[in-house]
Motif scaffolding. Structure first.
Motif, PDB file in Angstrom:
ATOM      1  N   ASN A  48       0.831  -1.208   0.000  1.00 57.16           N
ATOM      2  CA  ASN A  48       0.000   0.000   0.000  1.00 57.16           C
ATOM      3  C   ASN A  48       0.864   1.257   0.000  1.00 57.16           C
ATOM      4  OD1 ASN A  48      -2.356  -1.480  -0.045  1.00 57.16           O
ATOM      5  ND2 ASN A  48      -2.705  -1.322   2.159  1.00 57.16           N
ATOM      6  N   LEU A  49       1.971   1.226   0.747  1.00 54.68           N
ATOM      7  CA  LEU A  49       2.886   2.380   0.750  1.00 54.68           C
ATOM      8  C   LEU A  49       3.456   2.612  -0.649  1.00 54.68           C
ATOM      9  CD1 LEU A  49       4.906   1.784   4.052  1.00 54.68           C
ATOM     10  CD2 LEU A  49       3.129   3.520   3.648  1.00 54.68           C
ATOM     11  N   ALA A  50       3.885   1.536  -1.286  1.00 58.38           N
ATOM     12  CA  ALA A  50       4.443   1.650  -2.635  1.00 58.38           C
ATOM     13  C   ALA A  50       3.391   2.196  -3.609  1.00 58.38           C
ATOM     14  CB  ALA A  50       4.969   0.299  -3.110  1.00 58.38           C
ATOM     15  N   ALA A  51       2.161   1.711  -3.475  1.00 58.09           N
ATOM     16  CA  ALA A  51       1.083   2.186  -4.347  1.00 58.09           C
ATOM     17  C   ALA A  51       0.786   3.668  -4.121  1.00 58.09           C
ATOM     18  CB  ALA A  51      -0.184   1.356  -4.116  1.00 58.09           C
ATOM     19  N   ALA A  52       1.083   4.159  -2.906  1.00 58.04           N
ATOM     20  CA  ALA A  52       0.872   5.570  -2.582  1.00 58.04           C
ATOM     21  C   ALA A  52       2.074   6.433  -2.987  1.00 58.04           C
ATOM     22  CB  ALA A  52       0.584   5.725  -1.092  1.00 58.04           C
ATOM     23  N   GLY A  53       3.062   5.806  -3.606  1.00 54.51           N
ATOM     24  CA  GLY A  53       4.197   6.570  -4.108  1.00 54.51           C
ATOM     25  C   GLY A  53       5.427   6.569  -3.219  1.00 54.51           C
ATOM     26  N   ALA A  54       5.399   5.822  -2.113  1.00 53.41           N
ATOM     27  CA  ALA A  54       6.587   5.762  -1.248  1.00 53.41           C
ATOM     28  C   ALA A  54       7.742   5.134  -2.022  1.00 53.41           C
ATOM     29  CB  ALA A  54       6.297   4.972   0.015  1.00 53.41           C
ATOM     30  N   GLU A  55       8.928   5.717  -1.860  1.00 50.93           N
ATOM     31  CA  GLU A  55      10.120   5.218  -2.543  1.00 50.93           C
ATOM     32  C   GLU A  55      11.038   4.433  -1.614  1.00 50.93           C
ATOM     33  OE1 GLU A  55      11.593   8.444  -5.435  1.00 50.93           O
ATOM     34  OE2 GLU A  55      10.386   9.503  -3.907  1.00 50.93           O
ATOM     35  N   ILE A  56      10.787   4.551  -0.324  1.00 47.27           N
ATOM     36  CA  ILE A  56      11.555   3.839   0.694  1.00 47.27           C
ATOM     37  C   ILE A  56      10.627   3.660   1.894  1.00 47.27           C
ATOM     38  CG2 ILE A  56      12.552   5.941   1.713  1.00 47.27           C
ATOM     39  CD1 ILE A  56      15.204   4.292   1.941  1.00 47.27           C
ATOM     40  N   GLY A  57      10.796   2.571   2.640  1.00 48.73           N
ATOM     41  CA  GLY A  57       9.893   2.300   3.748  1.00 48.73           C
ATOM     42  C   GLY A  57      10.605   1.961   5.038  1.00 48.73           C
ATOM     43  N   ALA A  58       9.868   2.114   6.130  1.00 50.41           N
ATOM     44  CA  ALA A  58      10.369   1.742   7.458  1.00 50.41           C
ATOM     45  C   ALA A  58       9.194   1.283   8.314  1.00 50.41           C
ATOM     46  CB  ALA A  58      11.081   2.918   8.126  1.00 50.41           C
ATOM     47  N   LEU A  59       9.471   0.414   9.260  1.00 46.47           N
ATOM     48  CA  LEU A  59       8.465  -0.069  10.193  1.00 46.47           C
ATOM     49  C   LEU A  59       8.740   0.585  11.539  1.00 46.47           C
ATOM     50  CD1 LEU A  59       9.040  -2.309   7.938  1.00 46.47           C
ATOM     51  CD2 LEU A  59       7.730  -3.784   9.423  1.00 46.47           C
ATOM     52  N   THR A  60       7.675   0.949  12.260  1.00 48.98           N
ATOM     53  CA  THR A  60       7.854   1.785  13.452  1.00 48.98           C
ATOM     54  C   THR A  60       7.693   1.059  14.781  1.00 48.98           C
ATOM     55  OG1 THR A  60       5.536   2.472  13.431  1.00 48.98           O
ATOM     56  CG2 THR A  60       7.093   3.829  12.184  1.00 48.98           C
ATOM     57  N   CYS A  61       7.916  -0.250  14.804  1.00 48.61           N
ATOM     58  CA  CYS A  61       7.883  -0.915  16.111  1.00 48.61           C
ATOM     59  C   CYS A  61       8.802  -2.125  16.120  1.00 48.61           C
ATOM     60  CB  CYS A  61       6.461  -1.304  16.491  1.00 48.61           C
ATOM     61  SG  CYS A  61       5.902  -2.861  15.819  1.00 48.61           S
ATOM     62  N   ASN A  62       9.098  -2.625  17.298  1.00 52.18           N
ATOM     63  CA  ASN A  62      10.030  -3.746  17.455  1.00 52.18           C
ATOM     64  C   ASN A  62       9.432  -5.095  17.108  1.00 52.18           C
ATOM     65  OD1 ASN A  62      12.418  -2.488  18.246  1.00 52.18           O
ATOM     66  ND2 ASN A  62      11.670  -2.244  20.328  1.00 52.18           N
ATOM     67  N   THR A  63       8.137  -5.279  17.298  1.00 51.50           N
ATOM     68  CA  THR A  63       7.515  -6.573  17.038  1.00 51.50           C
ATOM     69  C   THR A  63       7.787  -7.034  15.615  1.00 51.50           C
ATOM     70  OG1 THR A  63       5.774  -6.035  18.601  1.00 51.50           O
ATOM     71  CG2 THR A  63       5.346  -7.851  17.093  1.00 51.50           C
ATOM     72  N   ASP A  64       7.823  -6.095  14.696  1.00 55.49           N
ATOM     73  CA  ASP A  64       8.047  -6.416  13.292  1.00 55.49           C
ATOM     74  C   ASP A  64       9.404  -7.064  13.047  1.00 55.49           C
ATOM     75  OD1 ASP A  64       5.732  -4.944  13.198  1.00 55.49           O
ATOM     76  OD2 ASP A  64       6.722  -3.137  12.479  1.00 55.49           O
ATOM     77  N   ARG A  65      10.328  -6.907  13.970  1.00 57.38           N
ATOM     78  CA  ARG A  65      11.676  -7.466  13.804  1.00 57.38           C
ATOM     79  C   ARG A  65      11.643  -8.981  13.681  1.00 57.38           C
ATOM     80  NH1 ARG A  65      12.765  -3.872  11.523  1.00 57.38           N
ATOM     81  NH2 ARG A  65      11.293  -2.476  12.368  1.00 57.38           N
TER      82      ARG A  65
END
Length: 134
Positions: A70-87
């Motif tokens: 969804n971020l890519a579809a919105a035009g994001a060129e780079i991404g990051a996750l904002t919590c530790n659980t995702d690790r």
């Protein structure tokens, strides 16, 4: 300036901190009022917690990847996750992501090493952080 996409909502409090820090950091570096191009995809923290506690790494990976898409579809060129659980699944995501992902753990380790700080495993969970904090 590249458009950043954040996976937020997983840790709502951290999403706010990241957003505020990014905006303030850009303005400080630019020396003038400037808002960076940024998109936040808010995911359900309760779903992430449920999948994490069940050890459903496949489901968690797919759920996070849907947010990244969804971020890519919105035009994001780079991404990051904002919590530790995702690790728990982060290192599988870049292989499937259409945009480069910033690893908060890797970035923190690089900065700690640059500053001469000792590295440690914050929660003792080697599945989550691997050997990055050793």
């Amino acid at each position: 300036m590249k458009k950043l996409g954040l996976i937020g909502g997983v840790g709502p409090e951290f999403t706010i901190l990241y957003y505020r820090g990014i905006v303030n950091g850009v303005m400080n570096r630019a020396g003038k009022p400037l808002l960076p191009p940024l998109t936040i995809e808010s995911l359900n923290c309760f779903e992430v917690k449920r999948m994490s506690s069940m050890g459903d790494t496949e489901g968690l990976t797919d759920y996070l990847l849907s947010g990244i898409l969804n971020l890519a579809a919105a035009g994001a060129e780079i991404g990051a996750l904002t919590c530790n659980t995702d690790r728990l699944v982060f290192y599988d995501l870049p292989k499937r992501s259409p945009i480069p992902l910033i690893s908060i753990v890797e970035t923190a380790c690089t900065e700690a090493k640059r500053c001469g700080l000792p590295l440690f495993r914050p929660d003792g969970n080697s599945r989550c952080y691997g050997n990055r904090f050793l």
